[in-house]
Scaffold this motif. Structure first.
Motif, PDB file in Angstrom:
ATOM      1  N   ARG A  24      -3.451   4.573  -1.006  1.00 17.36           N
ATOM      2  CA  ARG A  24      -4.048   4.730   0.113  1.00 17.36           C
ATOM      3  C   ARG A  24      -4.706   6.108  -0.550  1.00 17.36           C
ATOM      4  O   ARG A  24      -4.180   6.559  -1.915  1.00 17.36           O
ATOM      5  CB  ARG A  24      -3.555   5.954   0.975  1.00 17.36           C
ATOM      6  CG  ARG A  24      -2.506   4.253   1.671  1.00 17.36           C
ATOM      7  CD  ARG A  24      -1.770   5.193   2.438  1.00 17.36           C
ATOM      8  NE  ARG A  24      -0.194   5.161   2.289  1.00 17.36           N
ATOM      9  CZ  ARG A  24       0.576   6.753   2.284  1.00 17.36           C
ATOM     10  NH1 ARG A  24       0.371   6.762   4.014  1.00 17.36           N
ATOM     11  NH2 ARG A  24       1.599   6.924   1.661  1.00 17.36           N
ATOM     12  N   ARG A  25      -5.770   7.329  -0.197  1.00  7.90           N
ATOM     13  CA  ARG A  25      -5.796   8.796  -0.646  1.00  7.90           C
ATOM     14  C   ARG A  25      -6.664   8.552  -2.022  1.00  7.90           C
ATOM     15  O   ARG A  25      -6.075   9.792  -2.782  1.00  7.90           O
ATOM     16  CB  ARG A  25      -5.009   9.761  -0.760  1.00  7.90           C
ATOM     17  CG  ARG A  25      -4.471   9.519   1.578  1.00  7.90           C
ATOM     18  CD  ARG A  25      -4.456  10.904   1.378  1.00  7.90           C
ATOM     19  NE  ARG A  25      -2.642  10.605   1.180  1.00  7.90           N
ATOM     20  CZ  ARG A  25      -2.220  10.596   1.801  1.00  7.90           C
ATOM     21  NH1 ARG A  25      -2.248   9.596   2.671  1.00  7.90           N
ATOM     22  NH2 ARG A  25      -0.391  10.529   0.763  1.00  7.90           N
TER      23      ARG A  25
ATOM     24  N   ARG B 171       0.487  -1.409   0.318  1.00 11.23           N
ATOM     25  CA  ARG B 171       0.203   0.335  -0.063  1.00 11.23           C
ATOM     26  C   ARG B 171       1.138   1.232  -0.498  1.00 11.23           C
ATOM     27  O   ARG B 171       0.376   2.603  -0.273  1.00 11.23           O
ATOM     28  CB  ARG B 171      -0.872  -0.379   1.278  1.00 11.23           C
ATOM     29  CG  ARG B 171      -1.867  -1.476   1.228  1.00 11.23           C
ATOM     30  CD  ARG B 171      -2.755  -1.236   2.377  1.00 11.23           C
ATOM     31  NE  ARG B 171      -3.646   0.028   2.518  1.00 11.23           N
ATOM     32  CZ  ARG B 171      -4.696   0.128   2.057  1.00 11.23           C
ATOM     33  NH1 ARG B 171      -4.777  -1.099   1.576  1.00 11.23           N
ATOM     34  NH2 ARG B 171      -5.692   1.040   1.727  1.00 11.23           N
ATOM     35  N   GLU B 172       2.444   0.811   0.424  1.00 12.26           N
ATOM     36  CA  GLU B 172       2.954   2.299   0.107  1.00 12.26           C
ATOM     37  C   GLU B 172       4.048   2.388  -1.173  1.00 12.26           C
ATOM     38  O   GLU B 172       4.367   3.646  -0.836  1.00 12.26           O
ATOM     39  CB  GLU B 172       4.219   2.376   1.222  1.00 12.26           C
ATOM     40  CG  GLU B 172       3.961   1.974   2.968  1.00 12.26           C
ATOM     41  CD  GLU B 172       2.425   2.849   2.947  1.00 12.26           C
ATOM     42  OE1 GLU B 172       3.066   3.756   3.229  1.00 12.26           O
ATOM     43  OE2 GLU B 172       2.408   2.952   3.875  1.00 12.26           O
ATOM     44  N   ARG B 173       3.099   1.465  -1.981  1.00  7.36           N
ATOM     45  CA  ARG B 173       4.448   1.646  -3.160  1.00  7.36           C
ATOM     46  C   ARG B 173       3.042   1.735  -5.095  1.00  7.36           C
ATOM     47  O   ARG B 173       2.112   0.901  -4.175  1.00  7.36           O
ATOM     48  CB  ARG B 173       4.762   0.291  -3.678  1.00  7.36           C
ATOM     49  CG  ARG B 173       5.558   1.015  -5.175  1.00  7.36           C
ATOM     50  CD  ARG B 173       6.534  -0.197  -4.677  1.00  7.36           C
ATOM     51  NE  ARG B 173       7.430  -0.633  -6.448  1.00  7.36           N
ATOM     52  CZ  ARG B 173       8.081  -1.136  -6.589  1.00  7.36           C
ATOM     53  NH1 ARG B 173       8.590  -2.766  -5.820  1.00  7.36           N
ATOM     54  NH2 ARG B 173       8.459  -1.879  -7.552  1.00  7.36           N
ATOM     55  N   ALA B 174       3.828   2.563  -5.560  1.00  6.87           N
ATOM     56  CA  ALA B 174       2.083   2.949  -6.681  1.00  6.87           C
ATOM     57  C   ALA B 174       2.263   1.301  -6.982  1.00  6.87           C
ATOM     58  O   ALA B 174       3.369   0.954  -7.520  1.00  6.87           O
ATOM     59  CB  ALA B 174       2.407   3.328  -7.763  1.00  6.87           C
ATOM     60  N   VAL B 175       1.566  -0.163  -7.801  1.00  7.28           N
ATOM     61  CA  VAL B 175       1.376  -0.441  -8.389  1.00  7.28           C
ATOM     62  C   VAL B 175       0.238  -0.688  -9.788  1.00  7.28           C
ATOM     63  O   VAL B 175      -0.500   0.773  -9.508  1.00  7.28           O
ATOM     64  CB  VAL B 175       0.638  -2.067  -8.261  1.00  7.28           C
ATOM     65  CG1 VAL B 175       2.540  -2.468  -7.019  1.00  7.28           C
ATOM     66  CG2 VAL B 175      -0.065  -2.425  -6.893  1.00  7.28           C
ATOM     67  N   PHE B 176       0.411  -1.454 -10.378  1.00  5.59           N
ATOM     68  CA  PHE B 176       0.138  -1.002 -12.293  1.00  5.59           C
ATOM     69  C   PHE B 176      -0.602  -2.586 -12.927  1.00  5.59           C
ATOM     70  O   PHE B 176       0.182  -3.326 -12.325  1.00  5.59           O
ATOM     71  CB  PHE B 176       0.460  -0.185 -12.888  1.00  5.59           C
ATOM     72  CG  PHE B 176       0.286   0.967 -12.593  1.00  5.59           C
ATOM     73  CD1 PHE B 176      -0.760   1.953 -12.113  1.00  5.59           C
ATOM     74  CD2 PHE B 176       1.614   1.374 -12.137  1.00  5.59           C
ATOM     75  CE1 PHE B 176      -0.567   3.366 -11.940  1.00  5.59           C
ATOM     76  CE2 PHE B 176       1.173   2.701 -11.481  1.00  5.59           C
ATOM     77  CZ  PHE B 176       0.352   3.502 -11.464  1.00  5.59           C
ATOM     78  N   ALA B 177      -1.177  -3.305 -13.230  1.00  2.00           N
ATOM     79  CA  ALA B 177      -2.037  -4.071 -13.737  1.00  2.00           C
ATOM     80  C   ALA B 177      -1.249  -4.521 -15.349  1.00  2.00           C
ATOM     81  O   ALA B 177      -0.362  -2.800 -15.556  1.00  2.00           O
ATOM     82  CB  ALA B 177      -3.308  -4.746 -13.839  1.00  2.00           C
TER      83      ALA B 177
END
Length: 254
Positions: A166-167, A9-15
C-alpha cells in the motif's frame, strides 16, 4: 481480490535479483550516473528572462543548474524501482557498482589527461576542460551520491516494510525528499568553496533551489515510476511467488 494476495498486501515482499530485468536496471542506473557525471560539468541557466525571485536569503535570477538536470533525477527513479521491487540489498549492489564505475572513470580521465599529447592532437585543453577531475568536486559528488542513494533506498524499504504494497506514492515521495536533500546538502557543503560560494545566502540559495528542482522533477515523473514498478512486479515470477507466500505480520495483543 484473492484472500492470499490481500494478506500479502500487509507485508513487504521483494523479487530475487537472478533475472535479466535486474541486470538491465543495474546497467541503466550505472549508465545514468556516469553520463550525468560528465554532462553535469556544464553550467546552465534556465528561464533567466522571466524568473526572478527574492525571498529572504533566496535570490533567483533564472534557474541555475547544470547539464545533468534533465537526466540525473532518473537515477533516483531507477533507485526507487530497484528498491521497491528487489529490496535494499539489491539496491546496495547497484550503489556500490555505480560508485566503483564513477571512481574508475575519474581515474581514467585523470590518467588520460596526464598522458603526453601527440603533436597532431590539438584538443588537449578542450579535453581537460570537459573531463578534468577537480578533487573537491569528485569528493563532493561521490559523497553526495553515497549519502543520497543509500538514504533514498533505506527510507523507501523501511516504509514498505511498514505498509506492505500500500501507499507506494508516499514512500516514493518520502524517500525522494530525504535522498535528494542529503545528496544536495552533502555535495553543496563540500563543493561550495570550489564553486565560488562564499556567503551563507548564496549557499542557502544554491542548496535549496537545487533540492526543490530535483525533487519536483521526480514528483512530476512519478506516474512513469508507477507504471514501471507495476509492470515489473507482474513480470517478475519471484515477486508474484513472494506475494503468494507472504503472511501478515504478527501483532502483539495488549
Amino acid at each position: 481480490m484473492d484472500p492470499v494476495t490481500a494478506k500479502a498486501r500487509e507485508r513487504a515482499v521483494f523479487a530475487t535479483v537472478s533475472s535479466p530485468h535486474y541486470a538491465f536496471l543495474l546497467a541503466s542506473f550505472v549508465g545514468v550516473m556516469l553520463i550525468s557525471n560528465i554532462t553535469g560539468t556544464k553550467g546552465v541557466v534556465l528561464f533567466d528572462d522571466w524568473l526572478h525571485v527574492s525571498l529572504g536569503p533566496i535570490q533567483m535570477d533564472g534557474l541555475v543548474t547544470d547539464g545533468a538536470f534533465y537526466l540525473f533525477p532518473l537515477a533516483y527513479v531507477l533507485g526507487d524501482v530497484i528498491s521497491e521491487v528487489y529490496g535494499f540489498r539489491a539496491m546496495r549492489r547497484a550503489i556500490l557498482a555505480g560508485f566503483a564505475i564513477l571512481l574508475l572513470a575519474s581515474i581514467c580521465f585523470w590518467l588520460t589527461i596526464e598522458l603526453p599529447a601527440a603533436e597532431f592532437y590539438d584538443g588537449q585543453e578542450a579535453f581537460r576542460t570537459v573531463a578534468g577531475v577537480v578533487p573537491q568536486f569528485l569528493l563532493a559528488g561521490l559523497a553526495g551520491y553515497l549519502a543520497g542513494e543509500f538514504l533514498n533506498s533505506f527510507v523507501l524499504v523501511k516504509m514498505k516494510e511498514r505498509a506492505g504494497e500500500r501507499r507506494l506514492w508516499a514512500r516514493l515521495i518520502g524517500s525522494t525528499v530525504v535522498g535528494e536533500f542529503a545528496d544536495t546538502l552533502v555535495f553543496c557543503s563540500i563543493a561550495a568553496s570550489a564553486l565560488g560560494i562564499s556567503t551563507w545566502g548564496d549557499f542557502v540559495n544554491y542548496t535549496i533551489v537545487g533540492f526543490i528542482w530535483k525533487t519536483l522533477v521526480e514528483i512530476a515523473i512519478m506516474p512513469v515510476t508507477y507504471l514501471v514498478v507495476g509492470w515489473l512486479k507482474k513480470a517478475e515470477p519471484s515477486y508474484q511467488e513472494a506475494l503468494q507466500h507472504a503472511r501478515p505480520p504478527v501483532t502483539d495483543v495488549l
